[in-house]
Design an enzyme around this catalytic site. Structure first.
Site, short mmCIF file in Angstrom:
data_model
loop_
_atom_site.label_atom_id
_atom_site.label_comp_id
_atom_site.label_asym_id
_atom_site.label_seq_id
_atom_site.Cartn_x
_atom_site.Cartn_y
_atom_site.Cartn_z
CE1 TYR A 1 7.62 36.29 33.28
CE2 TYR A 1 6.92 37.03 31.11
CZ TYR A 1 7.93 36.63 31.98
OH TYR A 1 9.23 36.58 31.55
CG PHE B 1 27.60 57.44 37.40
CD1 PHE B 1 27.81 58.10 38.60
CD2 PHE B 1 27.01 56.19 37.42
CE1 PHE B 1 27.44 57.51 39.81
CE2 PHE B 1 26.63 55.61 38.63
CZ PHE B 1 26.85 56.27 39.82
CB THR B 2 31.02 54.09 38.64
OG1 THR B 2 29.70 54.16 39.18
CG2 THR B 2 31.95 54.97 39.47
CG ASP C 1 22.50 59.36 34.08
OD1 ASP C 1 21.45 59.30 34.76
OD2 ASP C 1 23.54 58.77 34.41
CE LYS D 1 21.33 56.53 42.39
NZ LYS D 1 21.89 56.45 41.09
NE ARG E 1 31.88 57.52 43.91
CZ ARG E 1 31.06 56.61 43.40
NH1 ARG E 1 29.89 56.91 42.93
NH2 ARG E 1 31.41 55.36 43.33
CG PHE F 1 33.79 52.26 43.72
CD1 PHE F 1 33.95 52.23 42.35
CD2 PHE F 1 32.50 52.31 44.23
CE1 PHE F 1 32.85 52.25 41.50
CE2 PHE F 1 31.40 52.34 43.40
CZ PHE F 1 31.58 52.30 42.02
C1 LIG Z 1 22.95 55.69 40.38
C2 LIG Z 1 23.30 56.22 39.07
C3 LIG Z 1 23.29 55.41 37.92
C4 LIG Z 1 23.07 53.92 37.98
O1 LIG Z 1 21.84 53.60 38.46
P1 LIG Z 1 21.57 52.28 39.38
O2 LIG Z 1 20.11 52.37 39.65
O3 LIG Z 1 22.42 52.40 40.58
O4 LIG Z 1 21.93 51.10 38.55
C5 LIG Z 1 23.55 56.02 36.72
N1 LIG Z 1 23.84 57.33 36.62
C6 LIG Z 1 23.87 58.12 37.70
C7 LIG Z 1 24.18 59.56 37.55
C8 LIG Z 1 23.61 57.60 38.95
O5 LIG Z 1 23.68 58.40 40.02
#
Ligand SMILES: *Cc1c(COP(=O)(O)O)cnc(C)c1O
Length: 476
Positions: free
Chosen positions: A73, A125-126, A216, A259, A383, A450
């Site tokens: 843990y 970004f969303t 980011d 990513k 998008r 979306f």
């Molecule tokens: C995917 C993404 C996020 C969010 O990350 P998650 O792992 O999907 O929560 C934030 N910023 C960018 C540019 C992304 O492509």
């Protein structure tokens, strides 16, 4: 000159079978899914280009690492391995793991933003914007105008416009700007990078005013690749050293490891500031888990640590971006309107130009995702207006300049033959746009619509005039 290909620096050890479907089956599946590709079952999909998020193929080294999970843990060995990998390749002092990127965004937003604050960023970004707004902030787009023009060939369309940023500081005052969120390889702009010069200048301007900069860093490795190949003075530098230099200008980062880092789940918040790190460690236990696992299993952290090291290997990143460019170039050669230059993680089709007969109110990009699926079983993502959502003030649908369909390429998953199948289907639809029907939204969720919105084929109106450009709102 003889051609030298970008071919994959790996070979295939295991295969995953795909189910082949008929056109009739796909027509039924997309209707069942409310014409939203997010609502399709993945077993009904042949080539899945919905996203590059969490869809990478892990290496044998990563799978071996999964067996070394220390599921204690607290204080798992894998946490320390991850901390070392983040320190080595991103350079930040403190690591707080989170279940994925939005977990880190949530923590950072809650820790830093006060109601009424403005949070500048190079295009929204969303999930990032959602967390900023949920904390009471207002997102302000400070990306250069070129980013909104799909045809513009600017090599660094992700750059921050320093004039816009200065104007914001003058307007609201530096004390109402808790931080600037600097996205590398801007997703919503089509995977477009920032130059090192711009990153330096942006950070210098912010720091002059006492404003921290949080990266980011989701696609910072891909951004490093473009700096190496497009910016003077970087051709002989390693990807790893460029990545470190990008991060060195900033105060920390939020990261979706799903990513660049080649894992199926995971993320982190990394910061240099001791006191902020302490507050983040206090908050992470409420939402994610103890600060040494942040919602992840030990094995996930191990796979991430190995994935981070693999992500900066020169041959890996060259093949990754090379495959995306292969698909993009095939579409360009056939005259398909795509965002230029081709980005790092996907090919973005300009759906408004592709389908001039479908009015913006009938969501051309959403319509094209549905038609492409029916044609070939390829799943893509909208998008455009559906993703942007409604204007926060007027409550009206916002029509952004960019109305795009994203063909996002998972890392190390598909072959060149798969890319050919995708290209052939897109080119065929481009030659027969009349096969694509407009859609109307019949169910609209409250948040990030979306993901779960549902649509029906629009009745009539297919040849209505397009919304004039003057009536479109841009994303800021
Ligand atoms: C995917 C993404 C996020 C969010 O990350 P998650 O792992 O999907 O929560 C934030 N910023 C960018 C540019 C992304 O492509």
């Amino acid at each position: 000159m003889t051609r030298r290909s970008w071919a994959e620096p790996y070979k295939i050890k295991m295969v995953e079978h795909l189910r082949m479907t008929t056109r009739e089956q796909r027509e039924a599946a997309i209707a069942e899914a409310g014409y939203n590709t997010f609502l399709l079952r993945s077993e009904d999909v042949y080539i899945d280009l919905l996203t590059d998020s969490g869809t990478s193929a892990m290496s044998d080294r990563q799978w071996a690492g999964m067996m070394l999970g220390d599921e204690a843990y607290a204080g798992s060995r894998n946490y320390y391995n991850l901390e070392a990998a983040v320190h080595e390749h991103y350079g930040y002092k403190h690591l707080i793991p989170t279940h994925q990127g939005r977990g880190a965004e949530h923590l950072l937003s809650q820790l830093c933003i006060k109601p009424g604050d403005s949070v500048p960023g190079n295009m929204y970004f969303t999930t990032t914007r959602h967390h900023q707004e949920a904390a009471g902030g207002t997102f302000v787009d400070v990306i250069i105008d070129e980013a909104h023009d799909p045809a513009c060939e600017h090599p660094f369309k992700g750059n921050v416009d320093l004039t816009k940023l200065t104007a914001l500081i003058d307007r609201v005052g530096a004390e109402r700007i808790p931080y600037l969120s600097l996205e590398t390889n801007v997703n919503m702009a089509g995977g477009q990078p920032c130059s090192m010069e711009n990153i330096c200048a942006t950070c210098a301007l912010c720091h002059e005013h006492g404003i921290p900069v949080f990266l980011d860093a989701t696609r910072a490795v891909e951004n490093a690749y473009f700096i190496k190949h497009r910016e003077v003075g970087f051709a002989d530098r390693s990807i790893a050293s460029i990545l470190l230099e990008i991060c060195s200008h900033t105060d920390g980062c939020t990261m979706s490891a799903k990513k660049d880092s080649l894992v199926n789940i995971g993320g982190f918040l990394a910061v240099n500031h001791d006191e902020l790190a302490e507050r983040a460690r206090n908050l992470v236990v409420v939402y994610e888990g103890l600060h040494t696992y942040g919602g992840l299993a030990g094995r996930d952290m191990e796979a991430m640590a190995i994935g981070i090291a693999e992500s900066v290997e020169e041959d890996h990143i060259r093949a990754r971006v090379g495959q995306v460019h292969y698909l993009g170039q095939r579409l360009i050669d056939a005259g398909v309107p795509v965002v230029r230059p081709i980005g790092g993680h996907g090919v973005f089709i300009d759906a408004a130009a592709f389908l001039p007969h479908i009015p913006r109110e009938q969501f051309p990009a959403q319509s094209l995702t549905a038609a492409l699926y029916v044609d070939s079983g390829v799943r893509s993502m909208e998008r455009g207006a559906v993703s942007v959502g409604r204007d926060a003030v007027t409550g009206q649908n916002a029509y952004p300049e960019l109305e795009l369909v994203r063909l996002t390429i998972p890392r190390r998953v598909y072959t060149q033959a798969h890319m050919d199948v995708v290209a052939e289907s897109v080119i065929d639809l481009h030659e027969h746009p009349e096969r694509v029907d407009g859609l109307e939204m019949v169910y609209e969720p409250q948040h990030l619509r979306f993901f779960q919105a549902r649509f029906a084929v629009a009745t009539g109106g297919r040849l209505e005039h397009q919304l004039p450009k003057s009536e479109r709102v841009s994303t800021n």
